[in-house]
Enzyme design. Structure first.
Site, mmCIF file in Angstrom:
data_model
loop_
_atom_site.group_PDB
_atom_site.id
_atom_site.type_symbol
_atom_site.label_atom_id
_atom_site.label_comp_id
_atom_site.label_asym_id
_atom_site.label_seq_id
_atom_site.Cartn_x
_atom_site.Cartn_y
_atom_site.Cartn_z
ATOM 1 N N ASP A 194 -25.668 -0.539 -13.718
ATOM 2 C CA ASP A 194 -26.749 -1.174 -14.469
ATOM 3 C C ASP A 194 -26.525 -2.686 -14.440
ATOM 4 O OD1 ASP A 194 -27.889 1.267 -15.137
ATOM 5 O OD2 ASP A 194 -26.744 1.437 -16.992
ATOM 6 N N ASP B 239 -33.734 3.470 -13.745
ATOM 7 C CA ASP B 239 -34.065 3.752 -15.145
ATOM 8 C C ASP B 239 -35.519 3.391 -15.450
ATOM 9 O OD1 ASP B 239 -31.431 4.501 -15.489
ATOM 10 O OD2 ASP B 239 -30.811 2.558 -16.271
#
Length: 208
Positions: free
Chosen positions: A158, A177
C-alpha cells in the site's frame, strides 16, 4: 357498351406463425433483443477492465517500492495526499490484519465466482463493476502469493495515504483497493436499480 369489371384484390398470404407479411411485431422483438449487449462484448469489457486494473496495480506497486523504500513520505497537493510505503498483511484499507492466508483464499473464491458469472452477463454496468473487482482482487492476490514472507502469506504493498502521512485519517491503500471498492459500489448500485447481472429484471421492465 362494355363494362370492365375489376377483379377483387387477393389478400396477401400470411407469414409463418399466423401474422401478415406487413406485420412488424417480429421486428419489434428483434429490436428489443438488439438493445441488449452481446455476451462476447461483455466478456471483452469485463476482462479488459480487469487486465487494465491489474497492470496498473502491479506497475504502481513496483514503482512505489522502488521510489519509497526507506524514504520519508512524499507530500502532494498541499498535504491532501501522501505517498508512503506500507506492507499490509490484512485486507483492503488495512483491515483484518493477521489473517493473510484466509484473505488470500477468499480472494481466490471471489475470482472463481466472477469467472463463473462472466458467461451469463447481459449488463454493461455489471461487467464494468465485476471487472473492477476482479482486477483489484487479482492485484492484491499477486502480492499474497509472491511477496514476502511467503506463499499465501505475502504482504500487500500500500502506498497512498490521505490527509496524513501515517494513515491515521484514512487507511493507506493502493490501486487494487480502490478498484475493489468502486466495483463493489457499482454492483450494489445496479442491484438497487433493479438491474440483474443477466438482464432479467431489465427485460421484464421493457416488456411491461
Amino acid at each position: 357498351m362494355n363494362i370492365e369489371r375489376s377483379e377483387p384484390e387477393q389478400p396477401e398470404p400470411a407469414a409463418p406463425g399466423g401474422s401478415a407479411a406487413g406485420d412488424s411485431s417480429g421486428a419489434g422483438d428483434s429490436g428489443s433483443t438488439g438493445k441488449s449487449p452481446r455476451p462476447r462484448r461483455l466478456l471483452v469489457l469485463l476482462f479488459g477492465v480487469a487486465a487494465l486494473l491489474l497492470a496498473a496495480d502491479v506497475l504502481t506497486k513496483v514503482a512505489a517500492v522502488a521510489a519509497l523504500e526507506d524514504q520519508p513520505p512524499a507530500r502532494l497537493f498541499g498535504g491532501a495526499v501522501y505517498l508512503v510505503l506500507v506492507r499490509n498483511p490484512g485486507a483492503a484499507f488495512s483491515l483484518a490484519t493477521g489473517m493473510t492466508w484466509l484473505l488470500a483464499l477468499l480472494a481466490i473464491v471471489v475470482v472463481g465466482v466472477i469467472l463463473w458469472l462472466a458467461p451469463k452477463l447481459r449488463s454493461t454496468g455489471w461487467a464494468i463493476g465485476l471487472g473492477l473487482v476482479l482486477g483489484g482482487a487479482c492485484g492484491n492476490l499477486v502480492d499474497r502469493l509472491f511477496r514476502e514472507p511467503g506463499f499465501l502469506r505475502g504482504h500487500v504493498v500500500d502506498f497512498v495515504s490521505l490527509f496524513a502521512p501515517d494513515g491515521s485519517v484514512w487507511p493507506v491503500f493502493n490501486v487494487a483497493d480502490s478498484a475493489i471498492v468502486c466495483g463493489g459500489v457499482l454492483v450494489v448500485l445496479m442491484s438497487l436499480l433493479g438491474r440483474d447481472y443477466d438482464g432479467t429484471v431489465h427485460r421484464k421492465k421493457e416488456r411491461s
